[in-house]
Design an enzyme around this catalytic site. Structure first.
Site, PDB file in Angstrom:
ATOM      1  N   LYS A  81       0.840  -1.207   0.000  1.00 21.99           N
ATOM      2  CA  LYS A  81       0.000   0.000   0.000  1.00 21.99           C
ATOM      3  C   LYS A  81       0.873   1.254   0.000  1.00 21.99           C
ATOM      4  O   LYS A  81       0.622   2.199  -0.744  1.00 21.99           O
ATOM      5  CB  LYS A  81      -0.956  -0.023   1.206  1.00 21.99           C
ATOM      6  CG  LYS A  81      -2.063  -1.070   1.055  1.00 21.99           C
ATOM      7  CD  LYS A  81      -2.882  -1.311   2.325  1.00 21.99           C
ATOM      8  CE  LYS A  81      -3.853  -2.479   2.100  1.00 21.99           C
ATOM      9  NZ  LYS A  81      -4.668  -2.817   3.277  1.00 21.99           N
ATOM     10  N   GLN A 118      -4.775  -1.917   9.467  1.00 26.21           N
ATOM     11  CA  GLN A 118      -4.691  -3.230   8.817  1.00 26.21           C
ATOM     12  C   GLN A 118      -5.272  -4.309   9.730  1.00 26.21           C
ATOM     13  O   GLN A 118      -4.941  -4.390  10.914  1.00 26.21           O
ATOM     14  CB  GLN A 118      -3.219  -3.541   8.462  1.00 26.21           C
ATOM     15  CG  GLN A 118      -3.024  -4.792   7.629  1.00 26.21           C
ATOM     16  CD  GLN A 118      -3.642  -4.706   6.224  1.00 26.21           C
ATOM     17  OE1 GLN A 118      -3.757  -3.637   5.646  1.00 26.21           O
ATOM     18  NE2 GLN A 118      -4.044  -5.842   5.688  1.00 26.21           N
ATOM     19  N   ASP A 152     -11.084   2.417   3.839  1.00 24.78           N
ATOM     20  CA  ASP A 152     -11.414   0.987   3.699  1.00 24.78           C
ATOM     21  C   ASP A 152     -12.914   0.799   3.460  1.00 24.78           C
ATOM     22  O   ASP A 152     -13.341  -0.263   3.012  1.00 24.78           O
ATOM     23  CB  ASP A 152     -11.045   0.226   4.980  1.00 24.78           C
ATOM     24  CG  ASP A 152      -9.693  -0.465   4.882  1.00 24.78           C
ATOM     25  OD1 ASP A 152      -9.298  -0.843   3.772  1.00 24.78           O
ATOM     26  OD2 ASP A 152      -9.047  -0.637   5.939  1.00 24.78           O
TER      27      ASP A 152
HETATM   28  N1  GUN Z   1      -7.021  -7.236   5.823  1.00 24.04           N
HETATM   29  C1  GUN Z   1      -7.351  -7.935   4.711  1.00 24.04           C
HETATM   30  N2  GUN Z   1      -7.900  -7.114   3.782  1.00 24.04           N
HETATM   31  C2  GUN Z   1      -7.908  -5.873   4.319  1.00 24.04           C
HETATM   32  C3  GUN Z   1      -8.338  -4.604   3.826  1.00 24.04           C
HETATM   33  O1  GUN Z   1      -8.839  -4.452   2.715  1.00 24.04           O
HETATM   34  N3  GUN Z   1      -8.159  -3.559   4.699  1.00 24.04           N
HETATM   35  C4  GUN Z   1      -7.634  -3.702   5.925  1.00 24.04           C
HETATM   36  N4  GUN Z   1      -7.537  -2.619   6.702  1.00 24.04           N
HETATM   37  N5  GUN Z   1      -7.230  -4.876   6.417  1.00 24.04           N
HETATM   38  C5  GUN Z   1      -7.362  -5.947   5.595  1.00 24.04           C
END
Ligand code: GUN
Length: 294
Positions: free
Chosen positions: A52, A96, A119
């Site tokens: 990211k 995350q 998100d």
């Molecule tokens: N863990 C797995 N997929 C995601 C996501 O799209 N966002 C976040 N914050 N954690 C994740």
């Protein structure tokens, strides 16, 4: 059979985002700023967050990575979220997941200001999505829709079957496919672990979305000839032939299923890269929404 190439599609999308950011900066504006909170050192989470941050650089965003040890308390995490919510230089941020068991994920998700929730997991953003007014839409489902759009795959009136009902993928992708959205207007069936006669239902799918998290769960006998198959699975499976010690497996038995499909996403290189590109798009959207409100 045609492959839905998430790598190429996400690169095209990121190029569009970069061009828009360059135009904003050239006009005297500032670049969007995404922050990511990472707790602990779970291998998959570390990789996702690093990707990211790397993508932020590719599209010309500013990024901040905030790391906490596994032992962080809920209070410490909430204090950081309160700080990011109030910081006018941060356009969006993510925490995350998964989080350690001593931390209440729901509480954390709900403490993020909805307008910075890139998100799209906050109940306000999920509610807006259900009402046909989604703006910050969870990135994986949004990436699936973006791919259907860029490959011009018809959805209206078609039967989409979604296997999996997670808050992150199954539920939001069902809302997008069934709603009055671009690439919506499908008839949607949601299947899950309690569904009876699953293969009978998946065989009816014009569009099959597999979001279960079980490697190669979808076998050839479960897929209709000419279907579009979207594989959301990204399970790490031990593989001694690989330097890193694992390989990534999708939810679809690709080799057996692909010959039956009109379109299929590979793993890796399908939905995964789209998810990160859509997070970038959400961050740009979050910045624009906040600026419009001023
Ligand atoms: N863990 C797995 N997929 C995601 C996501 O799209 N966002 C976040 N914050 N954690 C994740």
């Amino acid at each position: 059979m045609k492959i839905l190439d998430g790598k190429a599609t996400s690169a095209a999308l990121k190029a569009d985002i970069r061009a828009e950011v360059e135009a904003i900066v050239a006009a005297g504006g500032r670049a969007p700023h995404l922050a990511a909170i990472l707790v602990g050192d779970n291998g998959a989470s570390v990789t996702y967050v690093n990707n990211k941050v790397k993508s932020c650089h590719e599209v010309g965003f500013k990024s901040s990575l905030i790391k906490f040890p596994e032992s962080v308390t809920e209070e410490e995490l909430l204090a950081k979220i309160t700080e990011l919510n109030a910081d006018p230089t941060i356009d969006g941020f993510i925490v995350q997941l998964p989080l350690p068991r001593h931390i209440n994920e729901q509480l954390i998700t709900e403490s993020i200001a909805p307008e910075k929730d890139v998100d799209g997991f906050h109940p306000v953003n999920m509610g807006a999505l259900a009402l046909g007014q989604g703006q910050l839409v969870p990135a994986t489902p949004a990436g699936i829709i973006e791919m259907l759009e860029r490959y011009d795959i018809p959805t209206e009136g078609r039967h989409a079957v979604v296997v999996g009902r997670s808050n992150i993928v199954g539920i939001p992708v069902s809302l997008l496919l069934s709603g009055k959205y671009k690439k919506g207007n499908c008839t949607v069936t949601i299947c899950h672990s309690k569904t009876q006669n699953l293969p009978e239902i998946t065989r009816q799918a014009d569009i099959l979305v597999a979001a279960i998290g079980v490697p190669h769960f979808i076998t050839a006998d479960m897929v209709k000839e000419g279907a579009t198959v979207i594989d959301v699975g990204i399970t790490r499976v031990a593989d001694e032939s690989k330097k890193c010690g694992f390989s990534i497996k999708g939810d679809v038995d690709y080799d057996a299923v692909a010959p039956k499909c009109e379109y299929i996403t590979p793993v890796p290189g399908g939905v995964g890269p789209m998810t990160i590109a859509m997070l970038m798009k959400n961050t740009l959207t979050a910045m624009k929404i906040r600026q419009d409100k001023k």
